[in-house]
Scaffold this motif. Structure first.
Motif, mmCIF file in Angstrom:
data_model
loop_
_atom_site.group_PDB
_atom_site.id
_atom_site.type_symbol
_atom_site.label_atom_id
_atom_site.label_comp_id
_atom_site.label_asym_id
_atom_site.label_seq_id
_atom_site.Cartn_x
_atom_site.Cartn_y
_atom_site.Cartn_z
ATOM 1 N N LEU A 189 45.254 41.415 44.033
ATOM 2 C CA LEU A 189 45.242 39.477 43.653
ATOM 3 C C LEU A 189 46.439 39.379 43.992
ATOM 4 N N ASP A 190 47.544 39.810 45.197
ATOM 5 C CA ASP A 190 48.411 39.110 45.278
ATOM 6 C C ASP A 190 48.339 37.647 46.096
ATOM 7 N N THR A 191 47.043 36.900 46.255
ATOM 8 C CA THR A 191 46.831 35.633 46.790
ATOM 9 C C THR A 191 46.911 34.396 46.184
ATOM 10 N N GLY A 192 46.955 34.010 44.896
ATOM 11 C CA GLY A 192 46.995 33.374 43.788
ATOM 12 C C GLY A 192 46.646 32.951 43.085
ATOM 13 N N ASP A 193 46.430 31.979 42.380
ATOM 14 C CA ASP A 193 45.675 31.607 41.258
ATOM 15 C C ASP A 193 44.026 31.206 41.583
ATOM 16 N N GLY A 194 43.158 31.501 40.587
ATOM 17 C CA GLY A 194 41.904 31.103 40.827
ATOM 18 C C GLY A 194 41.053 31.053 39.792
ATOM 19 N N ILE A 195 39.464 30.608 40.480
ATOM 20 C CA ILE A 195 38.775 30.973 38.708
ATOM 21 C C ILE A 195 37.921 31.527 39.040
ATOM 22 N N VAL A 196 37.366 32.269 38.519
ATOM 23 C CA VAL A 196 35.487 33.093 38.754
ATOM 24 C C VAL A 196 34.510 32.686 38.150
ATOM 25 N N ASP A 203 35.320 29.803 28.114
ATOM 26 C CA ASP A 203 36.408 29.107 27.566
ATOM 27 C C ASP A 203 36.613 30.213 26.749
ATOM 28 N N ALA A 204 37.342 31.553 27.675
ATOM 29 C CA ALA A 204 37.764 33.200 27.295
ATOM 30 C C ALA A 204 38.885 33.063 28.365
ATOM 31 N N ASP A 205 40.167 33.884 26.895
ATOM 32 C CA ASP A 205 41.751 33.806 27.437
ATOM 33 C C ASP A 205 41.127 35.741 27.359
ATOM 34 N N GLU A 207 43.327 44.469 33.131
ATOM 35 C CA GLU A 207 44.252 43.634 32.082
ATOM 36 C C GLU A 207 43.591 42.178 31.592
ATOM 37 N N ARG A 208 44.392 41.333 30.634
ATOM 38 C CA ARG A 208 44.256 40.074 30.723
ATOM 39 C C ARG A 208 44.092 39.364 32.086
ATOM 40 N N ALA A 209 43.069 38.802 32.451
ATOM 41 C CA ALA A 209 43.028 38.369 33.497
ATOM 42 C C ALA A 209 43.693 36.870 33.981
ATOM 43 N N SER A 210 44.540 35.866 32.675
ATOM 44 C CA SER A 210 44.924 34.595 33.175
ATOM 45 C C SER A 210 46.890 36.076 33.295
ATOM 46 N N GLU A 211 46.845 36.909 33.341
ATOM 47 C CA GLU A 211 48.304 37.606 33.860
ATOM 48 C C GLU A 211 48.339 37.297 35.593
ATOM 49 N N TYR A 212 47.305 37.890 36.464
ATOM 50 C CA TYR A 212 47.301 37.736 37.406
ATOM 51 C C TYR A 212 46.748 36.272 38.048
ATOM 52 N N GLY A 213 46.994 35.614 37.332
ATOM 53 C CA GLY A 213 46.409 33.520 37.333
ATOM 54 C C GLY A 213 45.073 33.690 37.271
ATOM 55 N N GLY A 269 34.878 40.453 27.885
ATOM 56 C CA GLY A 269 34.821 42.019 26.876
ATOM 57 C C GLY A 269 35.530 42.170 25.948
ATOM 58 N N ASP A 270 35.687 42.959 25.404
ATOM 59 C CA ASP A 270 36.814 43.206 24.034
ATOM 60 C C ASP A 270 37.565 44.621 24.728
ATOM 61 N N PRO A 271 38.590 43.533 24.619
ATOM 62 C CA PRO A 271 39.727 44.067 25.201
ATOM 63 C C PRO A 271 40.193 45.626 24.722
ATOM 64 N N GLY A 272 40.084 46.112 23.674
ATOM 65 C CA GLY A 272 40.261 47.048 22.754
ATOM 66 C C GLY A 272 39.832 48.484 23.884
ATOM 67 N N TYR A 273 38.395 47.832 24.155
ATOM 68 C CA TYR A 273 37.513 48.806 24.766
ATOM 69 C C TYR A 273 37.986 48.597 26.424
#
Length: 125
Positions: free
Chosen positions: A107-114, A92-94, A80-86, A69-73
């Motif tokens: 979310l300390d367990t590592g990187d992943g794909i949702v 195709d959305a960052d 927060e931006r999910a990529s900051e948590y891996g 969704g809209d980061p501003g909203y």
């Protein structure tokens, strides 16, 4: 669901998502869709639905909530931006893919794909 004068004023859906590579301990949900009746937009109905939904997710033991969704909203609610948590997504959305951990260390367990439920993916086609 928000009801006003016996009419539905808004609706939000939180649905189970899957976090691959994060381990079995992570239980995310995705938020979408959210809709507010045009006559009641900009009156806090959507915000109220999201805040209440996040509270309910926390109560039932959800680890994190994701949204495209809209980061501003959504940043107003602590997303927060999910990529900051891996975290990445099947889309195709960052910048627009965001997450809100519901407790410290969720979310300390590592990187992943949702990934989302098949019904969510089908609705977008």
């Amino acid at each position: 669901m928000a009801v006003e004068d016996d009419r539905i004023g808004g609706h939000v859906l939180f649905s189970p998502a899957r976090a691959e590579n994060l381990g079995a301990d992570v239980d995310p949900v995705g938020v979408a869709p959210i809709g507010v009746r045009p006559a009641t937009q900009n009156e806090g109905v959507g915000s109220s639905l999201i805040q209440r939904g996040l509270e309910e997710c926390r109560k039932v033991g959800v680890d994190a909530v994701v949204v495209l969704g809209d980061p501003g909203y959504y940043s107003r609610f602590g997303f927060e931006r999910a990529s900051e948590y891996g975290l990445g997504t099947e889309y195709d959305a960052d910048e627009g893919f965001m997450v809100k951990p519901l407790y410290e260390g969720a979310l300390d367990t590592g990187d992943g794909i949702v990934t989302y439920q098949p019904a969510v993916r089908q609705a977008e086609q």
